[in-house]
Scaffold this motif. Sequence first.
Motif, short mmCIF file in Angstrom:
data_model
loop_
_atom_site.label_atom_id
_atom_site.label_comp_id
_atom_site.label_asym_id
_atom_site.label_seq_id
_atom_site.Cartn_x
_atom_site.Cartn_y
_atom_site.Cartn_z
N PRO A 100 0.83 -1.20 0.00
CA PRO A 100 0.00 0.00 0.00
C PRO A 100 0.87 1.26 0.00
O PRO A 100 1.87 1.34 0.71
N GLU A 101 0.49 2.23 -0.80
CA GLU A 101 1.20 3.51 -0.86
C GLU A 101 0.26 4.58 -0.29
O GLU A 101 -0.71 4.97 -0.95
N TYR A 102 0.57 5.03 0.90
CA TYR A 102 -0.32 5.96 1.61
C TYR A 102 -0.56 7.23 0.80
O TYR A 102 -1.71 7.66 0.64
N ALA A 103 0.48 7.85 0.31
CA ALA A 103 0.34 9.12 -0.41
C ALA A 103 -0.52 8.95 -1.66
O ALA A 103 -1.38 9.78 -1.95
N ARG A 104 -0.29 7.89 -2.41
CA ARG A 104 -1.06 7.63 -3.63
C ARG A 104 -2.53 7.40 -3.29
O ARG A 104 -3.43 7.93 -3.94
N ASN A 105 -2.78 6.59 -2.26
CA ASN A 105 -4.16 6.30 -1.85
C ASN A 105 -4.87 7.56 -1.36
O ASN A 105 -6.05 7.75 -1.63
N PHE A 122 -8.21 9.17 -2.97
CA PHE A 122 -9.38 9.46 -2.14
C PHE A 122 -9.82 10.91 -2.29
O PHE A 122 -11.00 11.21 -2.46
N GLU A 123 -8.86 11.83 -2.23
CA GLU A 123 -9.18 13.25 -2.34
C GLU A 123 -9.78 13.58 -3.70
O GLU A 123 -10.70 14.38 -3.80
N ALA A 124 -9.25 12.97 -4.76
CA ALA A 124 -9.78 13.22 -6.10
C ALA A 124 -11.21 12.69 -6.22
O ALA A 124 -12.08 13.36 -6.80
N LEU A 125 -11.47 11.51 -5.67
CA LEU A 125 -12.82 10.95 -5.71
C LEU A 125 -13.79 11.80 -4.89
O LEU A 125 -14.93 12.03 -5.30
N TYR A 126 -13.35 12.28 -3.74
CA TYR A 126 -14.20 13.13 -2.90
C TYR A 126 -14.51 14.44 -3.61
O TYR A 126 -15.66 14.90 -3.62
N LYS A 127 -13.50 15.03 -4.23
CA LYS A 127 -13.69 16.28 -4.97
C LYS A 127 -14.68 16.09 -6.11
O LYS A 127 -15.55 16.93 -6.35
N GLU A 128 -14.56 14.97 -6.82
CA GLU A 128 -15.49 14.68 -7.91
C GLU A 128 -16.91 14.50 -7.38
O GLU A 128 -17.88 14.98 -7.98
#
Length: 68
Positions: free
Chosen positions: A21-26, A30-36
């Motif tokens: 798992p890559e925390y920064a990538r995840n 997440f932020e992009a999906l929330y913004k959308e």
Amino acid sequence: MVQNPQILDAFEKALARQETPEYARNLRLFEALYKEACTMGVFPLKEPLEGIEVDIRVARALNVRTPA
């Protein structure tokens, strides 16, 4: 329909071991999906508890334990 669940389970476990798992990538994802979702008007919810009764009934039905 899964013919052999043991093979599928082994495959999923092997795949999970290969990918770390890559925390920064995840977090970016997440932020992009929330913004959308906010752009589409899904969030913030107008009535956060609307439909909670149905969710609780579904959760109870899915979490029923059968005797072993």
